[in-house]
Design a protein around this motif. Structure first.
Motif, PDB file in Angstrom:
ATOM      1  N   GLN A   1       0.833  -1.204   0.000  1.00 14.72           N
ATOM      2  CA  GLN A   1       0.000   0.000   0.000  1.00 14.72           C
ATOM      3  C   GLN A   1       0.868   1.255   0.000  1.00 14.72           C
TER       4      GLN A   1
ATOM      5  N   LEU B   1      -4.478   1.338  -3.263  1.00 12.50           N
ATOM      6  CA  LEU B   1      -4.592   2.799  -3.114  1.00 12.50           C
ATOM      7  C   LEU B   1      -5.800   3.175  -2.261  1.00 12.50           C
TER       8      LEU B   1
ATOM      9  N   ALA C   1      -4.955   2.431   1.286  1.00 13.68           N
ATOM     10  CA  ALA C   1      -3.934   3.370   1.767  1.00 13.68           C
ATOM     11  C   ALA C   1      -4.551   4.732   2.063  1.00 13.68           C
ATOM     12  N   PHE C   2      -5.352   5.244   1.142  1.00 17.32           N
ATOM     13  CA  PHE C   2      -5.988   6.540   1.359  1.00 17.32           C
ATOM     14  C   PHE C   2      -6.916   6.501   2.570  1.00 17.32           C
TER      15      PHE C   2
ATOM     16  N   PHE D   1       0.893   4.113  -2.885  1.00 17.37           N
ATOM     17  CA  PHE D   1       0.588   5.494  -2.499  1.00 17.37           C
ATOM     18  C   PHE D   1       1.712   6.439  -2.920  1.00 17.37           C
TER      19      PHE D   1
END
Length: 183
Positions: free
Chosen positions: A138, A170, A173-174, A142
């Motif tokens: 991740q 992503l 991760a966000f 990112f």
């Protein structure tokens, strides 16, 4: 003239023996590559080693290079593969303090208002800590997206993962970073 050339044109020129083309590529991409490696392996000594090895691989491959993908994608793919190999050999043990020291050296703000510097420092620190908490896959996705501006297809090419996998990495991760900043 070198400023007008694309990365791919410069690499092809370097493959034909133009050393100045390599200098232009190195100047354009050294910061991006180093930050990527530092965020990937989180240890300055390892990032330094991988940085040198990545450029060595570029030099060795100069005559075989074919612009089938963007140069930056190709460069970051080399770096990513080297970093994965290093991680397989041994896990990094750098602490947050050492990593933050390197980030401050690389991104030291110019003369700004002290309150703004502190606020930006706190934001960078929070982001760094959030990145350190992410799983490697991740974090890599990112960093490639946010710092290197790569799209899903390019990230998939660099990491060797499918586009849907990259999209999922992503998204997670966000979400984790947003949750960290909401705390």
């Amino acid at each position: 003239m070198r400023e007008e050339c694309t990365d791919e044109e410069l690499m092809l020129a370097y493959g034909r023996g133009d050393a100045h083309a390599f200098e232009a590529l190195y100047t354009r991409h050294r910061g991006t590559l180093y930050r990527f490696l530092l965020r990937h392996c989180r240890e300055r000594a390892s990032a330094d080693e991988l940085f040198q090895e990545t450029w060595s691989r570029v030099i060795v491959a100069r005559e075989r290079y074919r612009p089938e993908a963007k140069f930056t994608t190709w460069l970051l793919q080399i770096a990513h593969n080297l970093a994965i190999d290093l991680l397989r050999r041994h896990r990094p043990h750098a602490g947050a303090e050492e990593t933050e020291l390197v980030f401050r050296q690389l991104d030291a703000p110019e003369a700004e208002r002290p309150d703004r510097v502190l606020s930006e420092f706190e934001q960078r620190r929070r982001l760094q800590l959030a990145l350190e908490d992410l799983p490697d896959e991740q974090r890599t996705a990112f960093v490639l997206r946010m710092e290197n501006g790569l799209g899903l297809e390019e990230i998939a090419e660099v990491t060797g993962a499918g586009q849907e996998t990259v999209k999922s990495r992503l998204r997670y991760a966000f979400a984790k970073i947003r949750a960290r900043f909401a705390e």
